[in-house]
Design an enzyme around this catalytic site. Sequence first.
Site, short mmCIF file in Angstrom:
data_model
loop_
_atom_site.label_atom_id
_atom_site.label_comp_id
_atom_site.label_asym_id
_atom_site.label_seq_id
_atom_site.Cartn_x
_atom_site.Cartn_y
_atom_site.Cartn_z
NE ARG A 1 -3.24 2.58 2.74
CZ ARG A 1 -2.73 3.52 3.53
NH1 ARG A 1 -1.65 3.27 4.28
NH2 ARG A 1 -3.29 4.71 3.61
CD GLU B 1 9.09 0.99 5.75
OE1 GLU B 1 10.26 1.38 5.84
OE2 GLU B 1 8.25 1.51 4.96
#
Length: 849
Positions: free
Chosen positions: A691, A746
């Site tokens: 994303r 992350e």
Amino acid sequence: MGLRSLGVALASTVALIALPVVAPPSALAADANLSQGRTAASSSTENAGTPAAAAVDGNTGTRWSSAVTDDQWFQVDLGATASISQVVLNWEAAYAADYKIQVSPDGGSWTDLRTVTGGDGGTDTLTVSGQGRYVRMQGIHRATPWGYSLWEFQVFGTPGTTQPGSCSTANSAQGKAASASSAENADTPASAAVDGNDSTRWSSQAADPQWLRVDLGSSQDICKIDLNWEAAYGKDFQLQASTDGQNWNTLKTVAGATGGRASYDVSGTGRYVRILGTARGTAYGYSLWEVAVHTTSGGTSGPVQGGGDLGPNVIVVDPSTPNLQQKFDQVFPQQESAQFGSERYQFLLKPGTYNGINAQLGFYTSISGLGLNPDDTQINGDITVDAGWFNGNATQNFWRSAENLAITPSNGTDRWAVAQAAPFRRIHVKGGLNLAPDGYGWASGGYIADSKIDGTVGPYSQQQWYTRDSSVGGWTNGVWNMTFTGVQGAPATNFDTGPYTTLDTTPVSREKPFLYLDGNDYKVFVPAKRTNARGVSWPANAGTSLPLSQFYLVKPGATAATINTALAQGLNLLFTPGVYHLDQTINVTRSDTVVLGLGLATLVPDGGIDAMHVADVDGVRLAGFLIDAGATRSDTLLQIGPAGAGADHSANPTTMQDVFIRIGGAGPGLATNSVVVNSDDVVIDHTWIWRADHGQGVGWETNRADYGLVVNGDDVLTTGLFVEHFNKYDVLWNGERGRTIFFQNEKAYDAPNAAAITHDGIVGYAAYKVAETVNVHEAWGLGSYCNYTSDPSIVQRHGFQVPVKTGIKLHSIQVISLGGKGQYAHVVNDTGTPTSGTDTIPSKITQFP
């Protein structure tokens, strides 16, 4: 207009004397002129003497010319889908400085085949490759004060298997469902205009605009529309078609009409036809006695053919290719910083020895040897990835690849300074390999598989890396997470004090399919499954070769319907480099189907559909392509197996390799789930499910995507799993006996505050969650990093959440706060020391529990 008309007259006089007869270029003598005499349309015409039809009549003394604005287009309907190889534009004095050649299956959705900038008029002969029925010149900027003007527009290529039929005299609209923007009264309904009765009529309220729409019941090729106006007629109106009743394609714009009966030749495809009135001819509304829609009949469709050429963005070379270095040097400046660009390229090197070349690879550029073994293609030179475009920072060197060749580096060490989604497969480096950029700036890779590096690998500034089934002459260092399985020469595990996690073998692996030359014939080699592998798979090369005739070569302009037809016929798919917009889900239903992409071919689902579904069958190979979420939310971008799948595929698993997912970055993208695996025994070998945290269309809700990878199937293995920035769980594992070897993550930078990610009394969704119902799960080499730039005060509860059961085992786990932008309270569940400060020091657990 008077001066323009005089100029036109003078130019026409000269042209009648000087211009040659139109003939196909000699290079394409075998390809037919598909456009001459076909139906043409345009956004506008300068006057009645310069219609669109004049540019496809084979006469260089007649021409089409447009209105005096930049955004103008000319298109021709070839009558059937065709393979297009060349477009020739013979410009009049009013030419385009910048324009695009586009192709479409339906006259509504368009794909770019070629972009021309800095045009100088005259004759433009453009080599292209694509498939479609409609071809368009889309003007961007004019070169003169006039509009655009073409003596001739020629399209060359090979006709498709669908042959055009004649325009039927039957009225396809009669008796079909009709609707309108308004009705004057109950006696003049929309249905009265399609009842076949010239004594009944539809009429609207007395206002502009108004419309009448008819549903043909299915998508049709529309060739003519007849209108029979009552006294209250439309002066200006548009004839439009649509596949869904919402998005409309204008087939013809009519201005200055005088009512009565009129017939209009059009060309387009759609289920819905609309007459959109923009200016009335009287003080009353719009009133039609009858509307007739005529469609093409008599066409025949043959099967989709396998094989063929590889298209214009596949660059095939051999050691004798003239100006070989120049070919690499032409592509690299264009792609070096084109992180979200639309161009895609694949270099294919025939077997042989290449001396003194340096192939620098930018975004969406792949290089591969065409031998059956890497050593068949020898480069005495370099394949280079560096980070000069980003000031020495390699953390965004995404989406490129090298495969199946040997390199003898010019200075003894090759540089491959990449980040995620940049696989290095089947490479023999006869020297060392440097994974850091020049100057040793930040780097965030990476993946090596089935490769031999004779010298030493130097990661230097690389944060993490996964290497599988390879051999190395040495490994100098690591920053946080260096994981190895089946690697000869790998360093020993030292995760308690260092970055290394090493497994002697890889439990299950199967190398990615690849294209190669068998003599003069292209084939795809499909490697066999290996268990407990160690070292490279070649030169033994267990597996199967498939001829290219068993593949549908997907090229820009191909439709999802054709792709699905090819799959239903039993063909495999080879996506040539390009960006493919899909209006229906690609359905892979046959066991052992290969879906292979070249040059990071990109699939974009439009209208909220899912991009691809794979049935619960044996041995499907998905490899080498990118799925980029569309602007309308998809439920699931890639689904492997339907919900509830449970067949045993352990002998022949489905594999997903170098398949990458992107939500946002190139533009707004939305998806609830990125990848959902319902089938058992699936092997995911190297994926980056991302994303976007930068680029266009990026924001907490703008590119919302709740889940990265959801695993519901049992006995699923992931090797080289990179998943980042999702609004909820990056990985959610519900299946039994799952295994992960190497995980990089992350958390979403843009979480607005702790409240936005708080659930069940827990601040923050775990990067990797194993459901409480799972009894057996094991993973090695896991790392999660937080960089909460929107709210650095966020303290995430943990990076990993798993049930505490004897069958649940995690090895080499860490969490890291990047520069103090947010923190972790724990590593796994409530175990592990918190991160703190700005020094980017990992908090680690060697084993859990």
